[in-house]
Design an enzyme around this catalytic site. Structure first.
Site, PDB file in Angstrom:
ATOM      1  N   ASP A  41      91.765  38.253 -24.957  1.00 48.45           N
ATOM      2  CA  ASP A  41      90.455  38.167 -24.921  1.00 48.45           C
ATOM      3  C   ASP A  41      89.869  38.154 -23.439  1.00 48.45           C
ATOM      4  OD1 ASP A  41      91.304  35.586 -24.227  1.00 48.45           O
ATOM      5  OD2 ASP A  41      90.171  34.455 -25.588  1.00 48.45           O
ATOM      6  N   GLU A  43      91.048  35.791 -20.822  1.00 44.18           N
ATOM      7  CA  GLU A  43      91.166  34.666 -20.418  1.00 44.18           C
ATOM      8  C   GLU A  43      92.410  34.672 -19.504  1.00 44.18           C
ATOM      9  OE1 GLU A  43      91.557  31.399 -23.157  1.00 44.18           O
ATOM     10  OE2 GLU A  43      89.180  31.887 -23.738  1.00 44.18           O
ATOM     11  N   GLN A 101      77.472  35.221   0.522  1.00 44.07           N
ATOM     12  CA  GLN A 101      76.170  34.654  -0.228  1.00 44.07           C
ATOM     13  C   GLN A 101      76.132  33.026   0.262  1.00 44.07           C
ATOM     14  OE1 GLN A 101      76.049  35.348  -4.398  1.00 44.07           O
ATOM     15  NE2 GLN A 101      77.446  36.903  -4.231  1.00 44.07           N
ATOM     16  N   LYS A 199      70.319  47.604  14.897  1.00 40.00           N
ATOM     17  CA  LYS A 199      69.852  48.194  13.678  1.00 40.00           C
ATOM     18  C   LYS A 199      69.023  47.215  12.964  1.00 40.00           C
ATOM     19  CE  LYS A 199      73.716  46.798  10.704  1.00 40.00           C
ATOM     20  NZ  LYS A 199      72.777  45.815  10.078  1.00 40.00           N
ATOM     21  N   ARG A 201      68.012  46.546   8.610  1.00 39.65           N
ATOM     22  CA  ARG A 201      68.475  46.560   7.246  1.00 39.65           C
ATOM     23  C   ARG A 201      67.667  46.587   6.601  1.00 39.65           C
ATOM     24  NH1 ARG A 201      73.784  46.443   5.198  1.00 39.65           N
ATOM     25  NH2 ARG A 201      74.485  45.301   7.062  1.00 39.65           N
ATOM     26  N   ASP A 225      84.470  44.912  13.840  1.00 37.28           N
ATOM     27  CA  ASP A 225      83.580  44.346  12.909  1.00 37.28           C
ATOM     28  C   ASP A 225      84.394  43.187  11.971  1.00 37.28           C
ATOM     29  OD1 ASP A 225      81.412  43.304  11.610  1.00 37.28           O
ATOM     30  OD2 ASP A 225      80.945  45.296  10.946  1.00 37.28           O
ATOM     31  N   ALA A 231      81.019  50.679   4.389  1.00 35.92           N
ATOM     32  CA  ALA A 231      80.979  51.552   5.573  1.00 35.92           C
ATOM     33  C   ALA A 231      79.699  52.169   5.847  1.00 35.92           C
ATOM     34  CB  ALA A 231      82.131  52.566   5.484  1.00 35.92           C
TER      35      ALA A 231
END
Length: 321
Positions: A41, A43, A101, A199, A201, A225, A231
């Site tokens: 299932d 898990e 995040q 730059k 975004r 980076d 990319a």
């Protein structure tokens, strides 16, 4: 809880077992016997097949794609170890997913990185060993010690050897303003000048190069980076640098996420070589598709030394150099 385990044990999930095996080999150990599988299932099931009572246990697991599966493997493994009376548990997370995040960028956003940090602590981790968090201040999300290793000390020597002592025509470039500190540290190690790609975004995973701060005409460029995801930033910066007269373009990063169109973008770009650390397991088909542009450097030696230092209660800060 013991403050120090009686011996070192290395366990792993399914995210990067090859790196775990190399770390164990560097320490003269075998990877601990365990099964990390899925039920029908979906898990996750973890079984530990040897006694770890009182041991100093290190769980090697990058929370890379599929992120949620690998995160649950890490959490359940640590819970199993805690319930088996491990002396101390260290979550060794070469690549920490959800790191981007780390704040509320708009109303009603979660701060998922903090949630993941709390889950790792609740699952039983006594400390965390990781490398190149997307934002170093993420260490403050944990209420346990965090040893934060850096990728630059592993990447810089590669280019030092590649270009030798005559590096007058080499320059380090930050692909955006957020990576300036990392690129500056890289440039200082090699005693090279620094340029910056400015730059904007407009939305997630879409970047627009504006201009280049610094002189790159006729230079061999090293783009530095922390990670390469889709990319877009990298290849956009490479195109701008080529238009500005750069002779050759190389790039290096700690984490090779390589999601979405990343492989195709890099393959079709002006980038001559991409140098990554093996914090994330890259499928062989992606390596082959990059047509020889990819070079992978091992993280096992530095993580093995860090683990040994944690076990012996010695400072890990020497590895930052």
């Amino acid at each position: 809880m013991n403050l120090h385990g009686k011996d070192i044990r290395i366990f792993t999930g399914n995210s990067n077992p090859a790196v775990a095996a190399k770390i164990a080999e560097c320490l003269g150990l075998a990877v601990g016997k365990s099964d990390v599988v899925k039920f029908s299932d979906g898990e996750t099931s973890v079984s530990i097949h040897e006694s770890i009572r009182g041991s100093d246990v290190f769980v090697v697991q990058s929370t890379s794609n599929p992120v949620n599966d690998h995160l649950m493997e890490l959490l359940i493994t640590m819970d199993a170890l805690k319930r088996a009376s491990a002396g101390r548990i260290t979550a060794v997370i070469p690549y920490f997913g959800y790191a981007r995040q780390d704040r509320k960028s708009k109303a009603r956003d979660p701060i998922s990185a903090k949630l993941v940090a709390d889950l790792i602590t609740t699952a039983g981790a006594d400390r965390v060993l990781t490398m190149d968090l997307h934002a170093p201040q993420l260490q403050g999300f944990f209420n346990i010690p965090v040893d934060h290793l850096l990728g630059v000390p592993l990447l810089a020597p590669y280019f030092e050897q590649k270009f030798g002592h005559d590096r007058d025509d080499v320059i380090v470039v930050s692909p955006d303003l957020g990576s300036v500190t990392r690129a500056r540290n890289f440039a200082e190690r090699l005693e090279l000048p620094l340029a910056i790609v400015d730059k904007r975004r407009p939305r997630a995973n879409v970047s627009k190069v504006m201009n280049i701060i610094g002189e790159v005409e006729g230079k061999k460029v090293i783009l530095v980076d922390d990670m390469i995801d889709t990319a877009g930033t990298l290849c956009g910066a490479a195109a701008a640098l080529k238009n500005a007269g750069a002779a050759e373009i190389y790039t290096c990063a700690t984490h090779g996420v390589l999601s979405g169109p990343a492989v195709e973008r890099i393959r079709d770009s002006d980038i001559k070589e991409v140098v990554l650390l093996d914090t994330i397991a890259i499928p062989q088909e992606k390596i082959d598709a990059l047509d020889g542009k990819l070079t992978l450097l091992p993280i096992a030696p530095v993580f093995a030394e860090a683990i040994e230092r944690v076990y012996e209660d010695k400072p890990v800060s020497v590895l930052f150099k």
